[in-house]
Design a protein around this motif. Structure first.
Motif, PDB file in Angstrom:
ATOM      1  N   ARG A   1      47.470  10.279 -28.296  1.00  0.00           N
ATOM      2  CA  ARG A   1      48.633  11.167 -28.344  1.00  0.00           C
ATOM      3  C   ARG A   1      48.129  12.589 -28.567  1.00  0.00           C
ATOM      4  NH1 ARG A   1      51.684  10.473 -34.229  1.00  0.00           N
ATOM      5  NH2 ARG A   1      50.123  11.639 -35.434  1.00  0.00           N
ATOM      6  N   PRO A   2      48.942  13.596 -28.218  1.00  0.00           N
ATOM      7  CA  PRO A   2      48.496  14.985 -28.364  1.00  0.00           C
ATOM      8  C   PRO A   2      48.121  15.310 -29.808  1.00  0.00           C
ATOM      9  CG  PRO A   2      50.496  14.871 -27.037  1.00  0.00           C
ATOM     10  CD  PRO A   2      50.282  13.505 -27.598  1.00  0.00           C
ATOM     11  N   GLY A   3      47.016  16.011 -29.945  1.00  0.00           N
ATOM     12  CA  GLY A   3      46.598  16.496 -31.255  1.00  0.00           C
ATOM     13  C   GLY A   3      45.924  15.469 -32.135  1.00  0.00           C
TER      14      GLY A   3
ATOM     15  N   ALA B   1      48.088  12.721 -22.562  1.00  0.00           N
ATOM     16  CA  ALA B   1      48.526  13.170 -23.888  1.00  0.00           C
ATOM     17  C   ALA B   1      48.128  14.608 -24.176  1.00  0.00           C
ATOM     18  CB  ALA B   1      47.935  12.253 -24.960  1.00  0.00           C
ATOM     19  N   GLY B   2      47.265  15.155 -23.349  1.00  0.00           N
ATOM     20  CA  GLY B   2      46.820  16.528 -23.575  1.00  0.00           C
ATOM     21  C   GLY B   2      45.754  16.648 -24.623  1.00  0.00           C
ATOM     22  N   THR B   3      45.072  15.523 -24.912  1.00  0.00           N
ATOM     23  CA  THR B   3      44.001  15.543 -25.909  1.00  0.00           C
ATOM     24  C   THR B   3      42.713  15.968 -25.241  1.00  0.00           C
ATOM     25  OG1 THR B   3      45.065  13.711 -27.014  1.00  0.00           O
ATOM     26  CG2 THR B   3      42.793  14.173 -27.643  1.00  0.00           C
TER      27      THR B   3
ATOM     28  N   GLU C   1      44.069  10.342 -22.497  1.00  0.00           N
ATOM     29  CA  GLU C   1      43.815  11.645 -23.116  1.00  0.00           C
ATOM     30  C   GLU C   1      44.351  12.779 -22.250  1.00  0.00           C
ATOM     31  OE1 GLU C   1      39.655  11.738 -23.829  1.00  0.00           O
ATOM     32  OE2 GLU C   1      39.734  10.222 -25.410  1.00  0.00           O
TER      33      GLU C   1
END
Length: 637
Positions: A336-338, A633-635, A630
């Motif tokens: 998940r992001p972040g 999710a923008g990771t 990733e």
């Protein structure tokens, strides 16, 4: 014809012996079949069971006397073909008139067979019928056999134990029933490297094997496919994970010992094998070959369903926390992001995870989730230690309880995992709780009672005391024992020259019907091992009656010439870096274990190599899933 041997004269010797009685006809094949070292034993054991001790000795003496001046390895010409005399005689004694004499005797004995003996032979014959079409760990059935053209059962010691496991009582050597009623014969042989015990059954006696096998349902009730599935599913629902795990292990690896399952259950592997009994399906770590495929299929389907159910629990938990989930086989990636991606390996029952899937997953949080609650001994397993060193947090789960293996917890890696799981499970620990884990649990748990300290148990060393003169011998012996070998320390062997040779550590392990041998020399010295010592060890090995498959020399250090010489002579050289004493023995054990374990995995059988290849493909697949998650999710990767 041969210039040196008149075949008609030899044939006349055979004919005159056969006229003396059927016992002579039965004895001739093992007599010609066997080499000098096994001839007496093979003939006498065969005839003793069928006709008694006195007749067995008499028959052997008379046949030996009749052929005393004849070399069976002499080449003869038969129909323009050059063959050994032995091969010709083996064909000759299977001619119709001699065969008829033996068959008539088999028929008489078959009809007079006691009901209990018929039960034993029925079960054994049914097993042979299955095994001549399918492989079974440790037992080999050749059909048609190479020389006789009938059935050959190798590793009959293991086969007898298999039959005993179905009968539920011990038969020391099931071959004697075949000798007595089917007039099969003993076909043992040996070489410099191994000894094989075997049963040979004539091709013309096979119909009797078929008859006996067809009556199996008169003696035992064979469960059908639906019954097998029902039994296994009920065991799973009752939480009998260790029992299912043992069956699964036996399907994969036969009766080879599992340190992981022993430590998980708190029982020795032998005790565990005796503990788990499912009538007509599984006993003494033998899967009944009559339902082997049905059990394997049921276990596979149950594993997949249980795995799906286990993954589903965690998938739902993580999705509620905003994670995207991707899974392949028993691996899932959560992102998940972040947040750091989380990779989890799932096992629906106790199973030693393979070492070759231990791969670095940069930046990821890693965990192993296994269903079932182990004993404290699990902390001593090599696989748990290896995964822990690679950053995997171990969880054992049963219903609404999770057991954290405390010495695999790292706050900076695993705190987020605990935070996610705390609202769904009662969290407990196994092993002494480090301060950072105690603080994490205290801050996370609203119910302090959920943090339970286990009863403090003394640290159990993997090192057993085998009575070696030196601690290093016990360490090396313990490593081989952990790897499934039977070990002896300060083992005395009579060499080729008749002198006694003492071996520091001698390990044996059956691989199929081959006795695999490891020779280990232990030099727990303050000074480096010199080249002269290596040469002395090599000379000792050459004097052994059986040359070991693996030769190992273990010492704190070697001179450079000694190390080169040892490697050139085929030794596995292990430098411990320090003398073995009580304070460092576990460290040295790990050093030796890692090197030998890596060696044996490197020469693993084909099925294990294929499993490793599948695992590598799965690892690659899970990595791709993780990367895709990733990105979604923008990771940052």
């Amino acid at each position: 014809m041969s210039a040196s041997i008149n075949l008609r004269d030899v044939e006349e010797i055979i004919n005159s012996l056969v006229k003396k009685g059927v016992e002579y006809a039965v004895a001739l094949y093992p007599f010609f079949f066997s080499f000098d070292e096994e001839r007496y034993r093979n003939v006498v054991e065969t005839i003793r069971s069928a006709f008694g001790e006195e007749i067995a000795e008499k028959v052997y003496r008379e046949i030996t006397e009749a052929f005393k001046n004849i070399n069976f390895m002499t080449e003869v010409i038969v129909k323009d073909e050059k063959i050994y005399l032995r091969d010709y005689l083996e064909r000759y004694i299977l001619k119709e008139d001699i065969k008829r004499i033996i068959l008539n005797e088999i028929e008489n004995r078959f009809n007079r067979m006691s009901e209990e003996d018929r039960k034993i032979l029925s079960i054994a014959s049914a097993a042979i019928n299955v095994l001549k079409r399918k492989s079974y760990s440790g037992i080999y059935v050749d059909y048609p056999s190479h020389r006789v053209g009938g059935i050959r059962v190798s590793s009959t010691e293991i086969f007898s134990r298999l039959v005993s496991s179905i009968l539920r009582y011990e038969i020391s050597d099931v071959r004697r029933f075949f000798y007595k009623y089917i007039l099969g014969f003993q076909g043992d042989y040996s070489s410099r490297r191994y000894y094989t015990n075997a049963l040979e059954i004539y091709p013309f006696a096979i119909p009797y094997i078929e008859k006996l096998a067809s009556k199996i349902s008169d003696y035992i009730k064979i469960p059908d496919k639906s019954k097998i599935r029902s039994i296994l599913e009920e065991m799973y629902q009752r939480g009998e994970y260790i029992k299912i795990a043992l069956i699964d292990h036996s399907l994969e690896a036969g009766r080879s010992e599992s340190q992981f399952l022993s430590y998980f259950s708190g029982l020795t592997f032998r005790q565990l094998c005796k503990e788990v009994v499912i009538e007509n399906m599984f006993n003494d770590c033998f899967v009944n070959p009559l339902v082997y495929e049905e059990i394997r299929e049921a276990i596979k389907d149950l594993y997949n369903k249980a795995l799906d159910d286990l993954i589903k629990i965690f998938r739902e938990i993580f999705e509620r926390q905003g994670y995207r989930v991707g899974c392949a086989n028993d691996h899932c990636a959560f992102a998940r992001p972040g947040a750091r991606p989380i990779h989890v390996f799932f096992y629906p029952w106790p199973k030693s995870p393979p070492y070759y899937v231990l791969e670095e997953i940069p930046g990821a949080v890693k965990s192993v989730v296994m269903q079932g609650i182990p004993t404290q001994l699990i902390l001593q397993t090599d696989s748990l230690r290896s995964y822990g060193e690679k950053g995997y947090l171990w969880f054992f789960i049963e219903r609404d309880k999770i057991l954290i293996v405390s010495n695999t917890y790292k706050h900076e890696d695993h705190y987020e995992l605990l935070r996610i799981l705390k609202d769904h499970f009662f969290i407990e620990t196994i092993g002494s709780v480090p301060k950072e884990l105690e603080e994490s649990l205290t801050s996370l748990l609203t119910k302090p009672a959920a943090l339970t300290q286990p009863v403090s148990l003394p640290q159990i060393s993997p090192i057993k005391r085998f009575g070696g003169r030196d601690l290093l011998e016990d360490i090396v012996a313990s490593v081989l024992y952990s790897l499934g070998f039977t070990v002896k320390v300060d083992h005395k062997i009579v060499g080729k020259a008749g002198t006694e040779i003492e071996v520091d550590v001698w390990g044996e392990k059956y691989v199929g019907d081959i006795r695999f041998i490891v020779y280990a020399s232990c030099k727990n010295w303050d000074k480096p091992v010199e080249i002269s010592i290596v040469r002395e060890e090599f000379g000792r090995i050459l004097q052994l009656p059986l040359i070991p498959h693996v030769r190992v020399i273990v010492a704190p250090s070697f001179t450079e010439p000694a190390k080169k010489e040892a490697i050139a002579d085929g030794f596995v050289v292990i430098e411990t870096g320090e003398r073995a004493v009580e304070d460092n023995m576990n460290r040295i054990y790990k050093n030796v274990y890692d090197k030998l374990n890596k060696l044996f995995i490197g020469v693993a059988p084909k099925w294990m190599q294929e499993l490793a290849e599948r695992a590598r493909k799965v690892a690659e697949e899970i990595r791709k899933i993780g990367e895709e998650l990733e990105k979604i999710a923008g990771t940052p990767s």
